[in-house]
Design an enzyme around this catalytic site. Structure first.
Site, mmCIF file in Angstrom:
data_model
loop_
_atom_site.group_PDB
_atom_site.id
_atom_site.type_symbol
_atom_site.label_atom_id
_atom_site.label_comp_id
_atom_site.label_asym_id
_atom_site.label_seq_id
_atom_site.Cartn_x
_atom_site.Cartn_y
_atom_site.Cartn_z
ATOM 1 N N TYR A 151 28.748 74.696 48.757
ATOM 2 C CA TYR A 151 27.427 74.774 49.394
ATOM 3 C C TYR A 151 27.111 73.487 50.154
ATOM 4 O O TYR A 151 26.598 73.523 51.285
ATOM 5 C CB TYR A 151 26.381 75.040 48.319
ATOM 6 C CG TYR A 151 24.986 75.319 48.811
ATOM 7 C CD1 TYR A 151 24.646 76.552 49.368
ATOM 8 C CD2 TYR A 151 23.980 74.359 48.697
ATOM 9 C CE1 TYR A 151 23.359 76.817 49.798
ATOM 10 C CE2 TYR A 151 22.688 74.620 49.119
ATOM 11 C CZ TYR A 151 22.379 75.845 49.671
ATOM 12 O OH TYR A 151 21.096 76.102 50.098
ATOM 13 N N LYS A 155 26.388 73.219 54.125
ATOM 14 C CA LYS A 155 25.113 72.726 54.639
ATOM 15 C C LYS A 155 25.283 71.450 55.456
ATOM 16 O O LYS A 155 24.512 71.193 56.388
ATOM 17 C CB LYS A 155 24.133 72.517 53.482
ATOM 18 C CG LYS A 155 23.662 73.831 52.849
ATOM 19 C CD LYS A 155 23.117 74.797 53.884
ATOM 20 C CE LYS A 155 22.405 75.989 53.280
ATOM 21 N NZ LYS A 155 21.941 76.949 54.304
#
Length: 254
Positions: A151, A155
């Site tokens: 993640y 991001k």
């Protein structure tokens, strides 16, 4: 004046739903896109009940054909989209020694490939209109967060993606910015608490103590920021990452 059209991905709930409703309140027609079209019903109904225009569309943002078909539907049912919010995302949290290939591939595919495919399909309409607004969802996790190597990578990638879009599309009147939320109360953060074996109320209390404003964020906090970045008045703001995190400390989420 012709009504502008926004496309918001991952808009069935949480930040996406709040953003879709806020953009509709700003006067835009909104395409509410999510993996399951039936799940978009409540967001679409809320917009229509408030006097707005909206359509719900089901598509997997990581599938090129589905994305292209979805954008064609937006054009046919609402008009060419000139505001895009790439919000669709998933979590597959784990420490790296436990993380599977699928955990990694799924997260990178939805966040990065998804944003790429949708943006590529939409940007032509913005270039033709000589006006556009792209807002990508990053996260404070881009700075690193335990158990989120996939993640965090996705991001952080969204930030580089955003800055490059700003450089390439700026000459056509198109801006691109990223919003990086901190701890926002959503079903996704509740699921994270469950995964960690922590009571959600306890997690929220701890998260609030880490912010300068002594509260956790709500989806509407992020939606308000996106509203500005999608507005006419934000035309000289591009290639930026705005942290919506309740303070200057941008450490780990949990």
């Amino acid at each position: 004046m012709v009504q502008r059209v926004a496309l918001v991905t991952g808009a069935a709930r949480g930040i996406g739903a709040a953003t879709a409703q806020r953009l509709a309140a700003d006067g835009l027609a909104v395409a509410v896109l999510d993996l399951d079209e039936a799940a978009t019903k409540s967001t679409v109904e809320a917009i229509i009940a408030a006097g707005g225009r909206a359509v719900g569309i089901g598509a997997d943002v990581a599938d090129r054909e589905q994305v292209e078909n979805a954008v064609a539907r937006v054009v046919a049912e609402l008009g060419p989209p000139t505001v895009l919010v790439n919000n669709a995302g998933v979590l597959r949290d784990n420490l790296i020694f436990k993380m599977t290939d699928d955990d990694w591939d799924t997260v990178l595919s939805v966040h990065l490939r998804g944003a790429f495919l949708v943006t590529r399909a939409v940007q032509g309409h913005m270039v033709e209109a000589k006006w556009g607004r792209i807002v990508n969802l990053s996260s404070t996790s881009a700075l690193g967060n335990r158990g989120q190597v996939n993640y965090a990578a996705a991001k952080a990638g969204m930030q580089g993606f955003t800055k490059t879009l700003a450089i390439e599309l700026g000459r056509y009147g198109v801006t691109a910015n990223a919003v990086a939320p901190g701890f926002i109360e959503t079903a996704m953060t509740a699921a994270t608490a469950a995964r960690m074996g922590i009571d959600f109320e306890t997690l929220k209390k701890g998260g609030a103590e880490q912010t300068a404003v002594k509260r956790i964020g709500q989806p509407e906090d992020v939606a308000h920021t996106i509203s500005f970045l999608a507005s006419e008045g934000a035309g000289f703001v591009s290639g930026q990452v705005i942290y919506v995190s309740g303070g200057p400390q941008l450490g780990v989420l949990f």
